[in-house]
Design an enzyme around this catalytic site. Structure first.
Site, short mmCIF file in Angstrom:
data_model
loop_
_atom_site.label_atom_id
_atom_site.label_comp_id
_atom_site.label_asym_id
_atom_site.label_seq_id
_atom_site.Cartn_x
_atom_site.Cartn_y
_atom_site.Cartn_z
N MET A 30 0.84 -1.20 0.00
CA MET A 30 0.00 0.00 0.00
C MET A 30 0.88 1.26 0.00
SD MET A 30 -3.44 -0.90 2.04
CE MET A 30 -2.85 -0.59 3.68
N GLY A 31 2.17 1.08 -0.30
CA GLY A 31 3.04 2.25 -0.42
C GLY A 31 3.53 2.78 0.91
N HIS A 37 9.17 -3.46 3.53
CA HIS A 37 8.77 -3.64 2.13
C HIS A 37 9.98 -3.95 1.25
CE1 HIS A 37 5.51 -0.68 3.48
NE2 HIS A 37 4.80 -1.69 3.06
N GLN A 153 -2.95 -12.25 7.45
CA GLN A 153 -3.07 -11.96 6.02
C GLN A 153 -2.35 -13.03 5.19
OE1 GLN A 153 -2.69 -7.95 4.12
NE2 GLN A 153 -0.59 -8.60 3.78
N ARG A 187 2.23 2.75 9.34
CA ARG A 187 1.42 3.46 10.34
C ARG A 187 2.25 4.00 11.50
NH1 ARG A 187 -2.77 -0.56 8.85
NH2 ARG A 187 -4.52 0.63 7.99
P1 AMP Z 1 1.38 -2.93 3.45
O1 AMP Z 1 1.98 -1.86 2.60
O2 AMP Z 1 1.30 -2.57 4.89
O3 AMP Z 1 0.08 -3.47 2.88
O4 AMP Z 1 2.40 -4.15 3.41
C1 AMP Z 1 2.81 -4.70 2.19
C2 AMP Z 1 3.60 -5.95 2.46
O5 AMP Z 1 4.72 -5.64 3.28
C3 AMP Z 1 2.78 -7.01 3.22
O6 AMP Z 1 3.11 -8.29 2.72
C4 AMP Z 1 3.30 -6.84 4.64
O7 AMP Z 1 3.18 -8.01 5.42
C5 AMP Z 1 4.74 -6.49 4.39
N1 AMP Z 1 5.33 -5.81 5.56
C6 AMP Z 1 4.83 -4.74 6.22
N2 AMP Z 1 5.62 -4.42 7.27
C7 AMP Z 1 6.64 -5.32 7.27
C8 AMP Z 1 7.79 -5.53 8.10
N3 AMP Z 1 8.05 -4.75 9.15
N4 AMP Z 1 8.62 -6.55 7.80
C9 AMP Z 1 8.36 -7.35 6.73
N5 AMP Z 1 7.31 -7.21 5.91
C10 AMP Z 1 6.46 -6.20 6.17
#
Ligand code: AMP
Length: 281
Positions: A30-31, A37, A153, A187
């Site tokens: 989601m950027g 990421h 998820q 967040r």
């Molecule tokens: P999001 O942008 O929050 O939807 O996350 C996109 C992807 O990044 C999802 O697969 C999340 O599980 C992964 N992600 C988010 N935070 C972390 C983190 N701290 N470590 C590893 N992967 C992450």
């Protein structure tokens, strides 16, 4: 690196890549990217010839009153970070194209969303399953990488991929943390300095339970109580759930007699943070 925003263009590009017998690795996001990421992109890079990263703040996974409008965005910065990480395509679809007027088809799982985050976010996982299905049909990846930070998820997507026979390998990548243990999250940017300290209570409670378990305490009620007290000792924390459960079904476990998932969600001020860890008896 190419930036594609139109669904048909992305599909055509992926079709051509597949015709060249090149494999496609996919990282949906989601950027507002952080090191977590980027670690997924790095992982995808090793597994596929071409890497596609999507940036899409998916409206259907936000409930009423959640932070859809406030969700942090910085597309130019994200594009630069993705370029540095060596991805090939950034896919940035428009909400109007993914969800046109009269959109009415959703993917819904029957059991996994009844636990953990699904209790306080009852429509969240149907939004996730739906958008990931759509993105899989558009990007046509061979392999997709998701973070274990969002454990439920990842479980939902693995289940969905099996149930619906998607021919896609799903990889779960480890959680990337700040040096003090806070799990990286887009967040986290909402947190004040004080709230950020309270945010450390999530990881600290995971570590505390791991230590109690090492000392022989296997009763989950007792472990959850210890974790909850630690979290509540910090200002501005409000526990959504602290759960010790079966990592496959997400159903609560009374005793840790096999590998268990400890997962928690805590509101710090208005910001909802999640974290988790596998506990081994
Ligand atoms: P999001 O942008 O929050 O939807 O996350 C996109 C992807 O990044 C999802 O697969 C999340 O599980 C992964 N992600 C988010 N935070 C972390 C983190 N701290 N470590 C590893 N992967 C992450």
């Amino acid at each position: 690196m190419e930036i594609i925003s139109i669904v048909k263009q992305m599909q055509t590009h992926s079709e051509q890549t597949r015709q060249l017998d090149h494999t496609i690795g996919f990282v949906p996001t989601m950027g507002f990217l952080h090191e977590g990421h980027l670690s997924l992109i790095h992982d995808a890079r090793k597994r596929a010839d071409e890497v596609v990263v999507s940036i899409f703040v998916n409206p259907t996974q936000f409930g009423p009153g959640e932070d859809l409008e406030a969700y942090p965005r910085d597309l130019p910065r994200d594009i630069e970070l993705i370029r540095q990480e060596g991805a090939d395509i950034v896919f940035t679809p428009k909400p109007e194209e993914l969800y046109p007027k009269n959109f009415q088809t959703f993917v819904e799982l029957e059991k996994l969303p009844a636990h953990l985050c699904g209790i306080s976010r009852p429509t969240h996982f149907r939004g996730v399953a739906t958008v990931v299905t759509k993105l899989f049909n558009i990007v046509k990846p061979h392999v997709a990488v998701f973070g274990q930070k969002d454990f439920q998820q990842l479980a939902v997507i693995r289940r969905m991929v099996q149930d619906l026979n998607f021919d896609i390998e799903i990889i779960g990548a480890p959680t990337v943390r700040e040096p003090d243990g806070l799990a990286m999250s887009s967040r986290n940017t909402y947190l004040t300095n004080e709230q950020r300290v309270s945010g450390l209570s999530l990881y600290q409670s995971l570590q505390k339970v791991q230590e109690l378990l090492k000392n022989g305490i296997k009763n989950t009620e007792e472990l959850i109580k210890a974790a909850s007290e630690l979290i509540q000792s910090y200002p501005e924390t409000q526990i959504d759930y602290v759960s010790i459960c079966d990592p496959d079904t997400l159903e609560d476990l009374p005793i840790i007699d096999r590998p268990a998932l400890m997962a928690l969600a805590v509101k710090v001020g208005k910001t909802r943070l999640i974290d988790n860890m596998i506990l081994n008896p």
